[in-house]
Scaffold this active site. Structure first.
Site, PDB file in Angstrom:
ATOM      1  N   GLU A 193      64.261   3.701  16.245  1.00 19.26           N
ATOM      2  CA  GLU A 193      63.164   4.641  16.379  1.00 19.26           C
ATOM      3  C   GLU A 193      63.753   5.571  17.582  1.00 19.26           C
ATOM      4  OE1 GLU A 193      59.644   0.980  17.572  1.00 19.26           O
ATOM      5  OE2 GLU A 193      60.822   2.128  18.568  1.00 19.26           O
ATOM      6  N   CYS A 194      62.877   7.126  17.215  1.00 19.04           N
ATOM      7  CA  CYS A 194      63.228   7.947  17.689  1.00 19.04           C
ATOM      8  C   CYS A 194      64.798   8.465  17.886  1.00 19.04           C
ATOM      9  CB  CYS A 194      62.671   8.477  19.427  1.00 19.04           C
ATOM     10  SG  CYS A 194      62.527   9.663  19.954  1.00 19.04           S
TER      11      CYS A 194
END
Length: 211
Positions: free
Chosen positions: A80-81
């Site tokens: 994620e991210c």
């Protein structure tokens, strides 16, 4: 195996707890300080600030090789991210310096001078992945100062179709391969329990495949 250090620090505690309740044994490791990823049936890279530690992440060649080898072998990896940025080929920081990253995702992340997006989204999978079937929808949010530049956009394997709750805008995002799913999405497994079960099933399948 869950990456957790100063570069990767954003996790919902309830999200990791949901994985544990579903049967996961969670082992933390540091992409900054450790020499290899722990022996595990799946790997998770959360959000954080890899741009602030890009030089140190790039200098830890042993870890880069370890994670890249795990990805190439078939280990389920969800990112994620900040984790998504770490999986790309390179990261260009706020000063314009370029740092080599994992190279699992064909493209680079580039830091920008202002916030690029923030808000809640619905993210629909564009193909079958380690979190679910094609068309399955996950709910979460985006918050990032970087942009992602795919190496070959025409043939890029986008992972999601994002829809912003605020204005209904729709756009492609992230990356999906047989065993890798990564994007700017921040997601809580407690509110996406089917995704948690699917990730653990992928990890279990990988364990069985290895004997």
């Amino acid at each position: 195996a869950v990456a957790k250090d100063k570069a990767f620090s954003f996790y919902y505690p309830q999200s990791l707890a949901a994985l544990a309740r579903a049967g996961a044994e969670i082992v933390f490791f540091s992409p900054l300080a450790d020499g290899s990823v722990p022996e595990a049936d799946g790997i998770i890279f959360g959000g954080g600030f890899p741009e602030m530690f890009a030089a140190r992440l790039a200098a830890n060649g042993a870890m880069l090789k370890s994670v890249a080898a795990a990805a190439a072998a078939g280990t389920p990896i969800y990112a994620e991210c900040g984790g998504f940025m770490y999986l790309t080929e390179e990261l260009k920081d706020f000063e314009g310096r370029t740092h080599a990253m994992l190279g699992v995702i064909p493209g680079r992340s580039v830091m920008q001078g202002k916030l690029q997006t923030v808000g809640y989204v619905q993210a629909s999978l564009r193909k079958k992945t380690i979190l679910g079937a094609s068309g399955a929808t996950l709910r979460g949010h985006e918050f990032h100062f970087s942009t992602f530049e795919p190496r070959e956009e025409e043939h890029f394997s986008w992972g999601f179709t994002f829809e912003k709750n605020r204005d209904g805008s729709v756009y492609p995002g992230g990356y999906a391969d047989d065993n890798v799913l990564a994007s700017y999405l921040h997601m809580n497994f407690l509110g996406n329990r089917a995704a948690a079960e699917n990730f653990l099933q992928a990890a279990l399948a990988w364990r069985r495949k290895r004997g």
